[in-house]
Structures are given as structure tokens and as C-alpha cells.
Motif scaffolding. Structure first.
Motif, mmCIF file in Angstrom:
data_model
loop_
_atom_site.group_PDB
_atom_site.id
_atom_site.type_symbol
_atom_site.label_atom_id
_atom_site.label_comp_id
_atom_site.label_asym_id
_atom_site.label_seq_id
_atom_site.Cartn_x
_atom_site.Cartn_y
_atom_site.Cartn_z
ATOM 1 N N GLY A 370 7.598 6.702 16.511
ATOM 2 C CA GLY A 370 6.590 6.026 15.710
ATOM 3 C C GLY A 370 6.988 5.895 14.253
ATOM 4 N N LEU A 371 8.271 6.159 13.934
ATOM 5 C CA LEU A 371 8.744 6.072 12.557
ATOM 6 C C LEU A 371 9.695 4.896 12.337
ATOM 7 C CD1 LEU A 371 9.474 9.813 11.670
ATOM 8 C CD2 LEU A 371 7.558 8.421 10.909
ATOM 9 N N GLY A 372 10.149 4.269 13.391
ATOM 10 C CA GLY A 372 11.174 3.242 13.268
ATOM 11 C C GLY A 372 10.781 2.107 12.344
ATOM 12 N N LEU A 373 9.630 1.487 12.596
ATOM 13 C CA LEU A 373 9.207 0.358 11.772
ATOM 14 C C LEU A 373 8.905 0.791 10.340
ATOM 15 C CD1 LEU A 373 6.947 -1.620 14.279
ATOM 16 C CD2 LEU A 373 9.308 -2.091 13.598
ATOM 17 N N SER A 374 8.406 2.016 10.181
ATOM 18 C CA SER A 374 8.175 2.538 8.837
ATOM 19 C C SER A 374 9.485 2.637 8.069
ATOM 20 C CB SER A 374 7.498 3.907 8.902
ATOM 21 O OG SER A 374 6.286 3.848 9.622
ATOM 22 N N ILE A 375 10.516 3.115 8.739
ATOM 23 C CA ILE A 375 11.832 3.235 8.101
ATOM 24 C C ILE A 375 12.402 1.857 7.785
ATOM 25 C CG2 ILE A 375 14.216 3.937 8.530
ATOM 26 C CD1 ILE A 375 13.093 6.288 10.156
ATOM 27 N N ALA A 376 12.270 0.926 8.711
ATOM 28 C CA ALA A 376 12.800 -0.423 8.486
ATOM 29 C C ALA A 376 12.150 -1.067 7.272
ATOM 30 C CB ALA A 376 12.585 -1.282 9.737
ATOM 31 N N ARG A 377 10.843 -0.949 7.160
ATOM 32 C CA ARG A 377 10.159 -1.537 6.000
ATOM 33 C C ARG A 377 10.561 -0.829 4.709
ATOM 34 N NH1 ARG A 377 3.999 -3.299 5.455
ATOM 35 N NH2 ARG A 377 4.979 -5.226 6.133
#
Length: 406
Positions: A370-377
Motif C-alpha cells: 500500500g506504499l507503492g503509489l505513495s512512493i511514486a508520487r
């Protein structure tokens, strides 16, 4: 917490319609109008009182004069050079010898001093009344800021409609700041709870497996050790992701910018994911023009990988992901379009929040934290770019759009 796309727009909050109508009432004009009005009003009031005194005195004296004397006086007042002695004699007889007294103790000066003493408290009182909107608005802001300083982030400052436009805009920005603090505090608390839960899961599994081997429940062989190692590696990756997000939030994420070809980097990541994609009967269609981008290729590679893995995990039924790129107005724009089930529209605003999943069981099963998109942004914003998500107008799926400076 993660900053959503609308947060950048809120940095440029438009002034309300009422504020636009009152834009001309700036703080400088607001103060000047009141100060000048009070100053001019006090002078006019004193002059009016002095004029009224002389007008009443003149009317009263002329009323007491015999008609012949009054006519003679009016004629001499228009032409005093005809008989100055008689003119001043009439004035001394009927108006009094003190009427033309030039000393500071004369009646005129005493009257003027009395008027000043009367008008001064009145002007002070009117000045205090005129300053009430300023004091009232600053009082509201003071009480609201004190509440926020104590941790009550739901507090908002009210607006006094009679305050100057700059102060109302300041109050509006203050309330926006308080709203963001409330949201960040809420997201931070939720993030801490979610982080504790995510960290506990692999740690509990590893401890339980080790305890089982110590108690003889499980054999202490290589297979069991690999299971423990996998849980520890998952825990390590999660800690690294949280560390990266913390650095990005603090503006301390180290970037090794250099020129590279986005098309070449994308093909490299596709080759890395090809075994998994082939096993899932999934493909990538790319259309990236030649050109270079000045950024950190390692970090941008992370963004590409996260977006492609996201489609590989949740949109395999779509069969493919279309990746397109273009250069316009000094920015690279990359679109990642899959054809899977997509998400609900109300999930888009929170999609980039930490530990957010649209399908918890499937995400956990596929290994997502659940952290992938947070990291990408966070990586895109660290480069001065953006990462947004939307639902395509035609067909199913999800569309991610990455925008990076050339």
C-alpha cells in the motif's frame, strides 16, 4: 501524509466573490479613509461650531439694534471706509469691547479651546469604533490560533465582514492552513496505526516461525529458514519504503540527476518484468518518442516499475498496459493506461495515501504494502513533477499520468 493533486490547487485558492467585490478596500485605504475622515470631520465640526456661534451672536445683536442703527451698520459693514470711526463705535457699543480683543484670553480663543476639549473625546470614541473591525478580527484570529496551538486543529476563525480585504484574505489563508494541519494530523495518525500494523505482520510471522522451530513444532531446515528470511526481507523493504517517504516529505530525498533516455529506461524495466508478465499473459504496448530527460534514472525507474507492477497485479484481466509519452511545453508526459476492472471514483482522492488499498485481501495476497503509489508520487514531486490518476472516459481500467520537467 501524501499530498493529493488538489492540494497544489489550494495553494492558489481564489478569493471569494464577496472578497472580489471588496478588493478595492485594501488595508491602506481602509485605514486612510477612516483617519482622514476623522481628521477632516473634527476640523469641519470645530469650524461649523465657530461659524454657528458668530452667526447666532450676529443675528441676536442685530435683532436688538434699532432699525436705523441696524441699517447704518449694514451699510458701513459693506463700505467701512466711509466712516471707520462710526463703524467701530457701533461694534463696540453693541457687540462689546471684547469682540475685537486679539489676546489669547479673548472669548473667541476660549470658545475654540472649549470646542477642542469637547470634540477630542468624541473623535477618540469614533476612532475606537472605527478600529473595532480590526480589533475584532485580530481577536478572532488570536483565539483560533491559540486553540490550534493546543492541538485543536478543527478550529476555524470567523470573518468580520467589515474588516479590510487583506485581513479577510489573511483569515481565509489561516483557515486553509488549519484545514491542512487537520488533514495532515489525521493522515499522520492513520499512517502510524497502519505502519504499526504492516510492520507487525511480517515480524509476527517470523517470530512465530522461529518460536515453532525452537519448540520443535517445525524442523530447523533450509525451507523453514527461507520462510523466516522472506518475512524479514519484506519487513526490510517496508522500512526502506517508509524511510524514502519520510525523506521526500522532509524535502531531503537525494536525487542523482543526469540525462537519460526515458524510452530506453522503460524498455529496461519491461525486460525486468517480462517473466512475470508472460506468466500472467500480460503485455506492454509502448510509444515513447526519442529524447532525453534530466532526472534521477534510478528514482524514475522506480516510478515506472511501480506503475507497471500495479497493472500487472490488479489489471491482468485487461491483457495489457498501454504506455505513451510526449514532450510539450518543457515537460515529459507519460500515460500508463490499463484495461482492468479499475477503481470506484470515490477511491481516486485517497489512492495515493499511505497503506491505501482498493482491495485489501488481493493486495496483501499479491505482496503489495500500500506504499507503492505513495512512493511514486513522492518521487515525481521531488523532481518538480506530478503523478495523477483518473478513470478513462471510454472503457474500463485506470489511467496514470506522470509529468516531469525535461
Amino acid at each position: 501524509g501524501q499530498r493529493c493533486a488538489d492540494q497544489r490547487e489550494r495553494d492558489r485558492l481564489p478569493v471569494s466573490a464577496a472578497m472580489k467585490k471588496r478588493e478595492s478596500r485594501s488595508l491602506w485605504r481602509w485605514i486612510c479613509v477612516r483617519v482622514l475622515s476623522l481628521a477632516a470631520g473634527s476640523v469641519v465640526l470645530i469650524a461649523l461650531c465657530m461659524w454657528l456661534r458668530f452667526a447666532l451672536l450676529d443675528a441676536w445683536v442685530q435683532h436688538r439694534m434699532p432699525e436705523a442703527v441696524r441699517q447704518e451698520f449694514l451699510h458701513l459693514r459693506e463700505n467701512p471706509d466711509l466712516n471707520r470711526i462710526r463703524y467701530h463705535e457701533i461694534i463696540d457699543d453693541w457687540y462689546g469691547l471684547q469682540f475685537s480683543d486679539p489676546s489669547i484670553a479673548s472669548t473667541d480663543w476660549l470658545t475654540l479651546g472649549g470646542l477642542v476639549l469637547f470634540v477630542t473625546p468624541l473623535i477618540i470614541m469614533l476612532g475606537l469604533l472605527a478600529a473595532r473591525p480590526l480589533a475584532r478580527q485580530f481577536g478572532l484570529l488570536t483565539r483560533a490560533s491559540a486553540a490550534i496551538a493546543q492541538g485543536r486543529f478543527t478550529t476555524r476563525s470567523k470573518m468580520d465582514a467589515s474588516a479590510p480585504s487583506e485581513l479577510m484574505l489573511f483569515t481565509q489563508n489561516f483557515n486553509t492552513m488549519a484545514e491542512r494541519l487537520e488533514r495532515y494530523d489525521r493522515e499522520l495518525r492513520a499512517s502510524h496505526v497502519a505502519a504499526a500494523h504492516e510492520l507487525r505482520s511480517p515480524l509476527t510471522a517470523a517470530v512465530g516461525r522461529l518460536q515453532g522451530m525452537m519448540d520443535g513444532v517445525f524442523p530447523a531446515d533450509k525451507a523453514q529458514m527461507n520462510m523466516v528470511m522472506n518475512q524479514l526481507l519484506s519487513l526490510s523493504r517496508l522500512i526502506d519504503d517508509l524511510h524514502l517517504l519520510s525523506l521526500a516529505d522532509a524535502g531531503q530525498l537525494t536525487l542523482n540527476k543526469q540525462r537519460f533516455s526515458p524510452a530506453g529506461l522503460l524498455q529496461e524495466k519491461i525486460a525486468w518484468l517480462r517473466p512475470q508478465a508472460t506468466a500472467g499473459h500480460f503485455g506492454y504496448d509502448t510509444d515513447i518518442p526519442p529524447g532525453e530527460c534530466c532526472a534521477d534514472p534510478l528514482r524514475i525507474g522506480q516510478v515506472f516499475t511501480i506503475l507497471m507492477e500495479n497493472a500487472l497485479r490488479y489489471a491482468t484481466e485487461g491483457g495489457k498496459q498501454t504506455i505513451q509519452g510526449s514532450v510539450q511545453s518543457g515537460y515529459w508526459t507519460f500515460s500508463f493506461r490499463d484495461y482492468g476492472a479499475g477503481v470506484e471514483p470515490d477511491f481516486l482522492p485517497v489512492m495515493f495515501d499511505r497503506f491505501t488499498r482498493s482491495d485489501v485481501s488481493r493486495s496483501r495476497h499479491s505482496g503489495g504494502s500500500g506504499l507503492g503509489l505513495s512512493i511514486a508520487r513522492a518521487i515525481c514531486e521531488s523532481h518538480g513533477g506530478t503523478l495523477t490518476a483518473s478513470i478513462p472516459q471510454e472503457g474500463n481500467g485506470l489511467l496514470f499520468r506522470v509529468k516531469l520537467p525535461v
